[in-house]
Design an enzyme around this catalytic site. Structure first.
Site, PDB file in Angstrom:
ATOM      1  N   VAL A 116      -5.678-103.763  13.442  1.00 29.41           N
ATOM      2  CA  VAL A 116      -5.477-102.751  12.476  1.00 29.41           C
ATOM      3  C   VAL A 116      -6.478-101.600  13.278  1.00 29.41           C
ATOM      4  O   VAL A 116      -7.781-101.527  13.751  1.00 29.41           O
ATOM      5  CB  VAL A 116      -6.104-102.838  11.153  1.00 29.41           C
ATOM      6  CG1 VAL A 116      -6.022-101.579  10.398  1.00 29.41           C
ATOM      7  CG2 VAL A 116      -5.454-103.872  10.553  1.00 29.41           C
ATOM      8  N   LYS A 117      -5.583-100.182  13.351  1.00 26.69           N
ATOM      9  CA  LYS A 117      -6.504 -99.129  14.085  1.00 26.69           C
ATOM     10  C   LYS A 117      -7.013 -98.318  13.114  1.00 26.69           C
ATOM     11  O   LYS A 117      -5.941 -97.922  12.322  1.00 26.69           O
ATOM     12  CB  LYS A 117      -5.397 -98.637  15.113  1.00 26.69           C
ATOM     13  CG  LYS A 117      -6.027 -97.927  16.227  1.00 26.69           C
ATOM     14  CD  LYS A 117      -5.061 -97.338  17.231  1.00 26.69           C
ATOM     15  CE  LYS A 117      -5.706 -96.808  18.345  1.00 26.69           C
ATOM     16  NZ  LYS A 117      -4.315 -96.486  19.155  1.00 26.69           N
ATOM     17  N   VAL A 118      -8.208 -97.865  12.951  1.00 25.93           N
ATOM     18  CA  VAL A 118      -8.781 -96.978  11.998  1.00 25.93           C
ATOM     19  C   VAL A 118      -9.398 -95.914  12.660  1.00 25.93           C
ATOM     20  O   VAL A 118      -9.966 -95.991  13.721  1.00 25.93           O
ATOM     21  CB  VAL A 118      -9.683 -97.688  10.820  1.00 25.93           C
ATOM     22  CG1 VAL A 118      -8.962 -98.548  10.265  1.00 25.93           C
ATOM     23  CG2 VAL A 118     -10.843 -98.253  11.727  1.00 25.93           C
ATOM     24  N   ALA A 158      -1.958-101.295  15.446  1.00 27.38           N
ATOM     25  CA  ALA A 158      -1.110-100.559  14.570  1.00 27.38           C
ATOM     26  C   ALA A 158      -2.105 -99.631  13.676  1.00 27.38           C
ATOM     27  O   ALA A 158      -2.822-100.309  13.142  1.00 27.38           O
ATOM     28  CB  ALA A 158      -0.337-101.577  13.795  1.00 27.38           C
ATOM     29  N   THR A 205      -0.486 -98.890  19.801  1.00 31.70           N
ATOM     30  CA  THR A 205       0.335 -97.773  19.439  1.00 31.70           C
ATOM     31  C   THR A 205      -0.596 -96.752  18.621  1.00 31.70           C
ATOM     32  O   THR A 205      -1.809 -97.177  18.273  1.00 31.70           O
ATOM     33  CB  THR A 205       1.396 -98.203  18.584  1.00 31.70           C
ATOM     34  OG1 THR A 205       0.884 -98.725  17.455  1.00 31.70           O
ATOM     35  CG2 THR A 205       2.163 -99.412  19.104  1.00 31.70           C
TER      36      THR A 205
END
Ligand code: G3P
Length: 219
Positions: free
Chosen positions: A83-85, A57, A27
């Site tokens: 975790v998307k960074v 996310a 997402t």
């Protein structure tokens, strides 16, 4: 090759997960906004319950201090959260810290091989090069995939998986697969296009018609 679906639409995720072909979900803030979901955290929790593989996310902040707190909060939602960074200096600092703690991290908005090298050195679980957005500005998105796959193969200590993102059509997928990319995150409409071929439709119609002529049933 792993298939992720690039959407925050729960109905689409359920429909595609039922095929058994889905290995994860990605997402991003734009997809979450499009979904109209009132609670991002609850949305991610729900998606993590549908798919057992990684669910990306994305943090909302851009500074280290806030991103690290957001990242830890997102990681606490479920074991399969990645975790998307963003691929920035602060983003990679967050990536290193989270992956050192055993949390999956997807580094997003990658547009160069140099950025992909940095992400691998930061221990990223996934690097997300955006092929479609490079094509949009007249650059060769698939060329970037080829470069990153080649570089990562040169260094076996790089464990980062190449996650092809911003896929717009089936050729982006098949060419990336030929190059050996580990993962593709694909919009639902493009996944459905992968099933389709006019000769499949034509052949199936003929088989259905001919079967009727036998007057038999299997069940
Ligand atoms: O999720 C990141 C990426 O796949 C976005 O794709 O179509 O907005 O360039 P797109």
């Amino acid at each position: 090759m792993k298939f992720f679906v690039d959407t925050a639409d729960v109905k689409e995720i359920k429909d595609l997960a039922a095929t058994g072909l889905l290995d994860g979900v990605t997402t991003n803030p734009s997809l979450v906004a499009k979904s109209g979901a009132p609670s991002f955290l609850k949305l991610i929790e729900e998606i993590c319950g549908i798919v057992s593989g990684p669910v990306s996310a994305e943090v909302a902040a851009t500074d280290y201090e806030t991103m690290i707190k957001e990242g830890r909060k997102l990681a606490n939602i479920a074991k399969n959260v990645a975790v998307k960074v963003p691929l920035t200096q602060d983003g990679l600092r967050v990536c290193k810290e989270l992956t050192d703690d055993g949390i999956m991290v997807n580094v997003t908005l990658c547009f160069s091989a140099a950025q992909a090298i940095l992400a691998a050195k930061a221990g990223a679980t996934f690097i997300s090069p955006f092929v479609g957005r490079l094509d949009d500005i007249g650059q060769d998105g698939l060329k970037l995939i080829e470069e990153i796959v080649t570089i990562y193969q040169n260094y076996p200590d790089f464990e980062t998986e190449v996650l092809v993102a911003s896929i717009r059509h089936p050729i982006h997928l098949t060419e990336s697969a030929k190059m050996g990319a580990h993962v593709a995150t694909i919009p639902p409409d493009v996944i459905r296009k992968l099933f389709a071929h006019p000769l499949t439709d034509k052949g199936l119609a003929a088989f259905v018609d001919d079967w009727k002529k036998t007057g038999q049933t299997i069940l």
